[in-house]
Motif scaffolding. Sequence first.
Motif, short mmCIF file in Angstrom:
data_model
loop_
_atom_site.label_atom_id
_atom_site.label_comp_id
_atom_site.label_asym_id
_atom_site.label_seq_id
_atom_site.Cartn_x
_atom_site.Cartn_y
_atom_site.Cartn_z
N ILE A 73 0.82 -1.21 0.00
CA ILE A 73 0.00 0.00 0.00
C ILE A 73 0.86 1.26 0.00
N LYS A 74 1.99 1.23 0.70
CA LYS A 74 2.84 2.44 0.70
C LYS A 74 3.34 2.76 -0.70
N TYR A 75 3.53 1.76 -1.53
CA TYR A 75 3.98 2.02 -2.90
C TYR A 75 2.86 2.64 -3.74
N ALA A 76 1.61 2.39 -3.35
CA ALA A 76 0.48 2.99 -4.06
C ALA A 76 0.49 4.50 -3.89
N TRP A 77 0.59 4.97 -2.64
CA TRP A 77 0.58 6.43 -2.45
C TRP A 77 1.89 7.06 -2.89
N ILE A 78 2.99 6.34 -2.82
CA ILE A 78 4.26 6.88 -3.31
C ILE A 78 4.17 7.08 -4.83
N GLU A 79 3.66 6.08 -5.55
CA GLU A 79 3.53 6.21 -7.01
C GLU A 79 2.65 7.37 -7.38
N LYS A 80 1.51 7.50 -6.72
CA LYS A 80 0.60 8.60 -7.02
C LYS A 80 1.24 9.95 -6.71
N SER A 81 2.00 10.02 -5.63
CA SER A 81 2.67 11.28 -5.23
C SER A 81 3.75 11.67 -6.22
N VAL A 82 4.54 10.71 -6.66
CA VAL A 82 5.60 11.01 -7.64
C VAL A 82 5.01 11.54 -8.93
N THR A 83 3.98 10.88 -9.42
CA THR A 83 3.34 11.33 -10.66
C THR A 83 2.71 12.70 -10.48
N ALA A 84 1.95 12.88 -9.41
CA ALA A 84 1.27 14.16 -9.18
C ALA A 84 2.27 15.31 -9.06
N LEU A 85 3.32 15.11 -8.28
CA LEU A 85 4.31 16.17 -8.11
C LEU A 85 5.08 16.45 -9.40
N SER A 86 5.41 15.41 -10.14
CA SER A 86 6.14 15.59 -11.40
C SER A 86 5.33 16.40 -12.40
N VAL A 87 4.06 16.08 -12.53
CA VAL A 87 3.21 16.81 -13.47
C VAL A 87 2.97 18.24 -12.98
N THR A 88 2.78 18.40 -11.69
CA THR A 88 2.57 19.74 -11.14
C THR A 88 3.79 20.63 -11.37
N ILE A 89 4.96 20.10 -11.13
CA ILE A 89 6.19 20.85 -11.39
C ILE A 89 6.30 21.18 -12.88
N GLY A 90 6.00 20.21 -13.72
CA GLY A 90 6.01 20.44 -15.16
C GLY A 90 5.05 21.55 -15.56
N TYR A 91 3.88 21.54 -14.96
CA TYR A 91 2.90 22.58 -15.26
C TYR A 91 3.38 23.95 -14.77
N LEU A 92 3.90 24.01 -13.56
CA LEU A 92 4.36 25.28 -13.00
C LEU A 92 5.50 25.90 -13.81
N PHE A 93 6.31 25.05 -14.43
CA PHE A 93 7.42 25.54 -15.25
C PHE A 93 7.07 25.54 -16.74
N GLU A 94 5.75 25.48 -17.02
CA GLU A 94 5.22 25.55 -18.38
C GLU A 94 5.77 24.47 -19.31
N ARG A 95 5.95 23.29 -18.76
CA ARG A 95 6.41 22.13 -19.53
C ARG A 95 5.32 21.07 -19.68
N ALA A 96 4.18 21.28 -19.01
CA ALA A 96 3.05 20.34 -19.10
C ALA A 96 1.77 21.15 -19.28
N PRO A 97 0.91 20.74 -20.19
CA PRO A 97 -0.33 21.48 -20.42
C PRO A 97 -1.30 21.35 -19.25
N GLY A 98 -2.15 22.38 -19.10
CA GLY A 98 -3.14 22.38 -18.03
C GLY A 98 -4.09 21.19 -18.06
N LYS A 99 -4.38 20.67 -19.26
CA LYS A 99 -5.27 19.50 -19.37
C LYS A 99 -4.67 18.29 -18.66
N ILE A 100 -3.35 18.16 -18.72
CA ILE A 100 -2.69 17.04 -18.04
C ILE A 100 -2.79 17.22 -16.53
N LEU A 101 -2.62 18.46 -16.07
CA LEU A 101 -2.73 18.72 -14.63
C LEU A 101 -4.14 18.38 -14.14
#
Length: 132
Positions: A73-101
């Motif tokens: 179960i800990k790997y479930a929330w870790i995986e979701k956190s890594v993906t969420a943070l990676s996309v959020t950082i990408g969005y904040l630095f204009e490297r990921a579109p808002g639709k992905i966020l």
Amino acid sequence: MNLNGKLAFRIAAIVNWLVAIGGFVDPTKLALVAGIPPANYAFLVRIWTGMVIMFGAMFWEISSDMEGKRYLIKYAWIEKSVTALSVTIGYLFERAPGKILILIVFTDYIWIPMFLHFDRLLRRRYHDSGNR
């Protein structure tokens, strides 16, 4: 707890599979349908969506025996956190579109607190009872 957890992890598995299969099969077509620019490196999209498919299988596995698979179960929330943070950082630095966020809010962010809840609940239960 088991019924709610079982249902939560099964729904998470299905969501992962539904979201990822199109990107795995044809990343460029999926991007065009979604109205976002296709990735420069389609193979990276396939790797990422392949991992999403694999984690969906892990969520299904957890749902089949939450207590026996509690260490996953800990790997479930870790995986979701890594993906969420990676996309959020990408969005904040204009490297990921808002639709992905927006997609990530529904496929990752909403699951993190739920997975953390089940992780803590089972850790507490097994710690308090002396079981390992």
